[in-house]
Write a protein that holds these residues in place. Structure first.
Motif, PDB file in Angstrom:
ATOM      1  N   GLN A   1       0.838  -1.201   0.000  1.00 41.36           N
ATOM      2  CA  GLN A   1       0.000   0.000   0.000  1.00 41.36           C
ATOM      3  C   GLN A   1       0.869   1.246   0.000  1.00 41.36           C
ATOM      4  OE1 GLN A   1      -2.384  -1.026   3.320  1.00 41.36           O
ATOM      5  NE2 GLN A   1      -4.028  -1.852   2.071  1.00 41.36           N
ATOM      6  N   ASP A   2       1.961   1.182   0.793  1.00 37.85           N
ATOM      7  CA  ASP A   2       2.888   2.305   0.836  1.00 37.85           C
ATOM      8  C   ASP A   2       3.500   2.566  -0.535  1.00 37.85           C
ATOM      9  OD1 ASP A   2       2.727   3.256   3.294  1.00 37.85           O
ATOM     10  OD2 ASP A   2       4.831   2.909   3.826  1.00 37.85           O
ATOM     11  N   ARG A   3       3.905   1.456  -1.198  1.00 38.43           N
ATOM     12  CA  ARG A   3       4.530   1.599  -2.512  1.00 38.43           C
ATOM     13  C   ARG A   3       3.528   2.181  -3.520  1.00 38.43           C
ATOM     14  NH1 ARG A   3       7.421  -4.024  -2.995  1.00 38.43           N
ATOM     15  NH2 ARG A   3       7.091  -4.042  -0.777  1.00 38.43           N
ATOM     16  N   ASP A   4       2.271   1.712  -3.455  1.00 39.26           N
ATOM     17  CA  ASP A   4       1.242   2.243  -4.361  1.00 39.26           C
ATOM     18  C   ASP A   4       1.064   3.734  -4.128  1.00 39.26           C
ATOM     19  OD1 ASP A   4       0.923  -0.244  -5.297  1.00 39.26           O
ATOM     20  OD2 ASP A   4      -1.018  -0.644  -4.362  1.00 39.26           O
ATOM     21  N   ALA A   5       1.074   4.117  -2.850  1.00 38.75           N
ATOM     22  CA  ALA A   5       0.887   5.538  -2.528  1.00 38.75           C
ATOM     23  C   ALA A   5       2.025   6.359  -3.120  1.00 38.75           C
ATOM     24  CB  ALA A   5       0.825   5.719  -1.012  1.00 38.75           C
ATOM     25  N   LYS A   6       3.254   5.794  -3.047  1.00 38.09           N
ATOM     26  CA  LYS A   6       4.409   6.529  -3.603  1.00 38.09           C
ATOM     27  C   LYS A   6       4.261   6.700  -5.116  1.00 38.09           C
ATOM     28  CE  LYS A   6       7.821   5.694  -0.109  1.00 38.09           C
ATOM     29  NZ  LYS A   6       8.193   4.449   0.499  1.00 38.09           N
ATOM     30  N   VAL A   7       3.767   5.634  -5.793  1.00 34.68           N
ATOM     31  CA  VAL A   7       3.587   5.717  -7.251  1.00 34.68           C
ATOM     32  C   VAL A   7       2.564   6.799  -7.576  1.00 34.68           C
ATOM     33  CG1 VAL A   7       2.708   4.474  -9.274  1.00 34.68           C
ATOM     34  CG2 VAL A   7       4.261   3.337  -7.688  1.00 34.68           C
ATOM     35  N   ARG A   8       1.460   6.822  -6.817  1.00 34.77           N
ATOM     36  CA  ARG A   8       0.426   7.844  -7.066  1.00 34.77           C
ATOM     37  C   ARG A   8       1.010   9.246  -6.869  1.00 34.77           C
ATOM     38  NH1 ARG A   8      -3.228   3.883  -5.128  1.00 34.77           N
ATOM     39  NH2 ARG A   8      -2.762   4.331  -2.968  1.00 34.77           N
ATOM     40  N   GLN A   9       1.846   9.369  -5.822  1.00 35.52           N
ATOM     41  CA  GLN A   9       2.453  10.663  -5.519  1.00 35.52           C
ATOM     42  C   GLN A   9       3.358  11.112  -6.676  1.00 35.52           C
ATOM     43  OE1 GLN A   9       5.154  10.344  -2.313  1.00 35.52           O
ATOM     44  NE2 GLN A   9       5.411  12.539  -2.060  1.00 35.52           N
ATOM     45  N   GLN A  10       4.149  10.149  -7.203  1.00 37.09           N
ATOM     46  CA  GLN A  10       5.044  10.480  -8.329  1.00 37.09           C
ATOM     47  C   GLN A  10       4.240  10.882  -9.559  1.00 37.09           C
ATOM     48  OE1 GLN A  10       7.365   6.945  -8.560  1.00 37.09           O
ATOM     49  NE2 GLN A  10       8.801   7.603  -6.985  1.00 37.09           N
ATOM     50  N   MET A  11       3.156  10.123  -9.822  1.00 36.51           N
ATOM     51  CA  MET A  11       2.291  10.429 -10.982  1.00 36.51           C
ATOM     52  C   MET A  11       1.733  11.838 -10.859  1.00 36.51           C
ATOM     53  SD  MET A  11       1.900   7.841 -13.103  1.00 36.51           S
ATOM     54  CE  MET A  11       0.287   7.880 -13.805  1.00 36.51           C
ATOM     55  N   LEU A  12       1.352  12.184  -9.630  1.00 39.45           N
ATOM     56  CA  LEU A  12       0.785  13.512  -9.397  1.00 39.45           C
ATOM     57  C   LEU A  12       1.825  14.590  -9.708  1.00 39.45           C
ATOM     58  CD1 LEU A  12      -1.649  15.129  -8.295  1.00 39.45           C
ATOM     59  CD2 LEU A  12      -0.645  14.947  -6.026  1.00 39.45           C
ATOM     60  N   GLY A  13       3.101  14.308  -9.347  1.00 40.84           N
ATOM     61  CA  GLY A  13       4.172  15.259  -9.626  1.00 40.84           C
ATOM     62  C   GLY A  13       4.386  15.427 -11.133  1.00 40.84           C
ATOM     63  N   VAL A  14       4.282  14.316 -11.885  1.00 41.76           N
ATOM     64  CA  VAL A  14       4.598  14.346 -13.322  1.00 41.76           C
ATOM     65  C   VAL A  14       3.402  14.827 -14.149  1.00 41.76           C
ATOM     66  CG1 VAL A  14       5.437  12.969 -15.273  1.00 41.76           C
ATOM     67  CG2 VAL A  14       6.260  12.498 -12.967  1.00 41.76           C
ATOM     68  N   PHE A  15       2.202  14.302 -13.840  1.00 33.78           N
ATOM     69  CA  PHE A  15       0.998  14.667 -14.615  1.00 33.78           C
ATOM     70  C   PHE A  15      -0.078  15.262 -13.709  1.00 33.78           C
ATOM     71  CE2 PHE A  15       2.547  10.662 -16.661  1.00 33.78           C
ATOM     72  CZ  PHE A  15       3.009  11.217 -17.838  1.00 33.78           C
ATOM     73  N   PRO A  16       0.173  16.458 -13.135  1.00 38.61           N
ATOM     74  CA  PRO A  16      -0.835  16.995 -12.206  1.00 38.61           C
ATOM     75  C   PRO A  16      -2.192  17.209 -12.874  1.00 38.61           C
ATOM     76  CG  PRO A  16       0.889  18.627 -12.669  1.00 38.61           C
ATOM     77  CD  PRO A  16       1.318  17.362 -13.301  1.00 38.61           C
ATOM     78  N   GLU A  17      -2.184  17.485 -14.195  1.00 37.78           N
ATOM     79  CA  GLU A  17      -3.446  17.793 -14.886  1.00 37.78           C
ATOM     80  C   GLU A  17      -4.330  16.543 -15.032  1.00 37.78           C
ATOM     81  OE1 GLU A  17      -0.260  16.889 -17.846  1.00 37.78           O
ATOM     82  OE2 GLU A  17      -0.396  18.093 -16.042  1.00 37.78           O
TER      83      GLU A  17
END
Ligand code: SAM
Length: 404
Positions: free
Chosen positions: A75-91
């Motif tokens: 779950q932690d790793r998934d959260a990190k991936v979501r966080q990275q995605m948000l940084g790269v594709f905020p739109e």
């Protein structure tokens, strides 16, 4: 056979030494947790048949030290991936999704940031581990040397769980402050006589279940080793009376060639009026039937359940002896198949779902692995304190001395 050839043949044995686990069994519990999220919302645990203590080590590292393995790590790793995605594709995210990801990120940082190493850091965690063999001490864990099949073990366990428990005055066998999870990795010394081994294992399992029934809180979980023998589905049906979900699981670290599996029972919900006791334990047999015949009693039905499987639907009922008799409470549970017109569940079958667990990329416990040329085999983390073979060697030495 040298140490390194065992390392090569058994990847989990090698890995256990490398990662500091006392036994390769640690991986079985970790892989079960990965599938069933066993440790979420858990702070009070009983670990039965715990020596040398690798399951207790897992409990200590997850519950006391706050380390992450299993599903929570994913779950932690998934959260990190979501966080990275948000940084790269905020739109690509809606404002609500952004807020949820930010909240999740700050929560997981708070949870993982404070890694602690002493029991005092989490005062609500209580872990009691029991075995016939001595268990080398583990910080924050209460260890007891006792036989789980003996009725005297109940008061011992209850006082370990609750220091104010007084066996001289306490009535009954129910824990005052019940536990969230009971584990049992119990195994007898295997004789090689298949039916005998399965029988002895089933007796250990019933002992573990009877203890669990004394200490589990409603909603609690019970996980125990089973050997899958001929009539194991009767056991599944009996467990289904007490737990909402009963699943058979085989972790990847458990050898495919072994009859070993684990029964994972979730959401403990005892039938109304149920009273657990090790003096009159549940188990296989016909005691309740005998009791009924001897006393010409009509036992009231205290719980009913309907089970569904791909092979049909069955209704089961649990009968109880009157609480005023010496045999008060449920002394033996019979599961009747009323739909089919059969007497007992033996005539029918309830098949528990089977799940193989553990990451597929994990080591195969039946495979041999090539080790690097410069591989150095490690010593076991915690050799047994008083292994039965030590006593056997002493006896042999004593005999050869007297016959000399
Ligand atoms: N889970 C343990 C770990 O991770 O280190 C390994 C358990 S080992 C496979 C099985 C244990 O069951 C043995 O240590 C044995 O002493 C214990 N055992 C067998 N019968 C028992 C009994 N009647 N009461 C308590 N422990 C028992």
């Amino acid at each position: 056979m040298g140490k390194s050839s065992k390392d090569k043949r058994d990847a989990y044995y090698r890995l256990a030494k490398e990662q500091g686990w006392r036994a390769r069994s640690a991986f079985k519990l970790l892989q079960l947790d990965e599938e069933f999220d066993l440790f979420s919302n858990v702070s009070r645990v009983v670990d039965l048949c715990a020596a040398p203590g690798s399951w207790s080590q897992v409990l200590s590292r997850v519950l006391i030290k706050g380390e992450k393995f299993g599903r929570s790590a994913w779950q932690d790793r998934d959260a990190k991936v979501r966080q990275q995605m948000l940084g790269v594709f905020p739109e690509a995210f809606t404002p609500e999704q952004k807020a949820a990801i930010e909240k999740e990120t700050s929560l997981s940082a708070a949870q993982t940031g404070a890694e602690v190493t002493t029991a005092a850091a989490n005062p609500n965690v209580k872990i009691v581990s029991i075995d016939l063999q001595p268990i080398s001490p583990l910080a924050g864990i209460t260890t007891l040397r006792a036989d789980i099949t003996h009725p005297a073990t109940v008061p011992l366990l209850l006082s370990a769980l609750d220091p104010s428990y007084d066996s001289a005055t306490a009535a009954g066998t129910q824990a005052q402050h019940p536990v969230d999870l009971v584990l049992s990795d119990g195994a007898p010394d295997v004789t090689g006589l298949h039916d005998l081994d399965i029988y002895v294992q089933s007796q250990l399992l019933f002992a573990a279940l009877n203890l669990a029934l004394c200490v589990l809180k409603p909603g609690g979980k019970f996980v125990a080793k089973i050997f899958r023998g001929r009539n194991v589905d009767i056991l599944y049906a009996q467990l289904k009376i007490f737990f909402e979900k009963v699943i058979v699981a085989k972790p990847r670290s458990s050898r495919a060639s072994s009859v070993e599996a684990f029964i994972v029972c979730l959401n403990f919900r005892p039938p109304a009026g149920f009273h657990a006791s090790l003096e009159e334990p549940l188990g296989v047999g016909q005691r309740l039937d005998r009791l009924v015949k001897e006393r010409d009693m009509q036992l009231p039905i205290v719980a009913e359940a309907t089970m569904q499987s791909s092979r049909g639907t069955w209704d089961f009922s649990v009968k109880s002896a009157p609480t005023t008799s010496r045999e008060g409470g449920i002394t033996e549970m019979e599961v009747y198949d009323e739909t089919e017109g059969n007497d007992k569940v033996n005539g029918s079958r309830w098949i528990a779902p089977f799940i193989a667990c553990g990451d597929l990329s994990a080591f195969d416990s039946d495979a041999s692995y090539q080790l690097p040329e410069d591989y150095v085999s490690l010593d076991p983390v915690q050799p047994p304190i008083a292994p039965p073979y030590k006593r056997a060697l002493e006896m042999r030495a004593a005999i050869s001395k007297t016959t000399r």
